[in-house]
Design an enzyme around this catalytic site. Sequence first.
Site, short mmCIF file in Angstrom:
data_model
loop_
_atom_site.label_atom_id
_atom_site.label_comp_id
_atom_site.label_asym_id
_atom_site.label_seq_id
_atom_site.Cartn_x
_atom_site.Cartn_y
_atom_site.Cartn_z
N ASP A 62 0.89 -1.17 0.00
CA ASP A 62 0.00 0.00 0.00
C ASP A 62 0.93 1.21 0.00
OD1 ASP A 62 -2.23 1.63 0.20
OD2 ASP A 62 -2.23 1.58 2.38
N GLU B 23 -1.11 -1.17 -4.91
CA GLU B 23 -2.36 -0.45 -5.12
C GLU B 23 -2.22 0.50 -6.30
OE1 GLU B 23 -4.82 0.97 -1.69
OE2 GLU B 23 -4.68 2.87 -2.76
N ASP C 197 -2.58 1.09 6.99
CA ASP C 197 -1.79 0.83 5.78
C ASP C 197 -1.29 -0.62 5.75
OD1 ASP C 197 -1.09 3.98 5.10
OD2 ASP C 197 -1.18 3.48 7.22
#
Lengths: 183, 183
Positions: free
Chosen positions: A7, A68, A141
């Site tokens: 992430d 991501e 996260d």
Amino acid sequence: MRVLGVDPGLTRCGVGVVEGVAGRPLRMVGVGVVRTPADADVADRLVLIERGIEQWLDEHRPEYVAVERVFSQHNVRTVMGTAQASAVAMLCAARRGLPVALHTPSEVKAAVTGSGRADKAQVGAMVTRLLRLDAPPRPADAADALALAICHIWRAPATNRLQELAAAHRRTPTPVRIPKGTR
Amino acid sequence: MRVLGVDPGLTRCGVGVVEGVAGRPLRMVGVGVVRTPADADVADRLVLIERGIEQWLDEHRPEYVAVERVFSQHNVRTVMGTAQASAVAMLCAARRGLPVALHTPSEVKAAVTGSGRADKAQVGAMVTRLLRLDAPPRPADAADALALAICHIWRAPATNRLQELAAAHRRTPTPVRIPKGTR
């Protein structure tokens, strides 16, 4: 299959490694956050992120990396940092020849909660349940990185088939037309 | 001083090396473009950009690297690619301990043409004149990279003084307060 989910972020880059196959219970191999000081130069922060990601790759030897996909609907400044951090993660993986997959936040949420509009708490709860953890990983996260890895394992059969088809297509030699009379 | 200017982009990454000091004629050391195929995966394209930038750093040994600061006023898709390519350029430089400076497009235009709103042709014309070239470097990304390097050399006295002050400030030890009675 063993997947490292990332992430991306300049301040906090969530990382999580999950092992398993679609349809079977999954196992968390590791989870953490690569942090960089907010007052450092962007260039130096990118070096720290590279070092952090490299350590995770060295230690956990994933076969796939899921990052991501960055959109720019949000705050412009944040998005730049996220795009830069994601570039470093993709670079580290591709440099080792690891396949890199990008999943959008809504694909990840839909994969683990059934809804593309689920909130952070819901994602954290499902990650905890699916990996049979005692508590949701903190910060968010870190949980998001695990969700990315889970999403990749579950979407893998379809994604990998597409990648294989694309690779096969690239391998197909283009027919060469030989003009009449030249042989 | 010898500066590598980088005009970041996924498809074409302009690179140009200029040597000189403010107030003296400048010399072009090299100019070129690092290209990556538009149909390749982003991750693989970033690896190619890293390889290209590394070659320029190895061959020309610049002391400073100037990269165009990315804004997101333009097309969203393009900006993401530019941010990712610039991250790789910054990473390559900072990894070697080279100082990285970011200059905005209007700072660069103002530095070489006198106007922050100059067009590509005007920038190309001034780069040609300032470096005493026979013709404007092509493509425009290559000329922009040289303009970045020139901008950095001319802005350097002010910028470097600021960086030195900031570094000195960071080196100043924080006074440690020792509570009464403990010694």
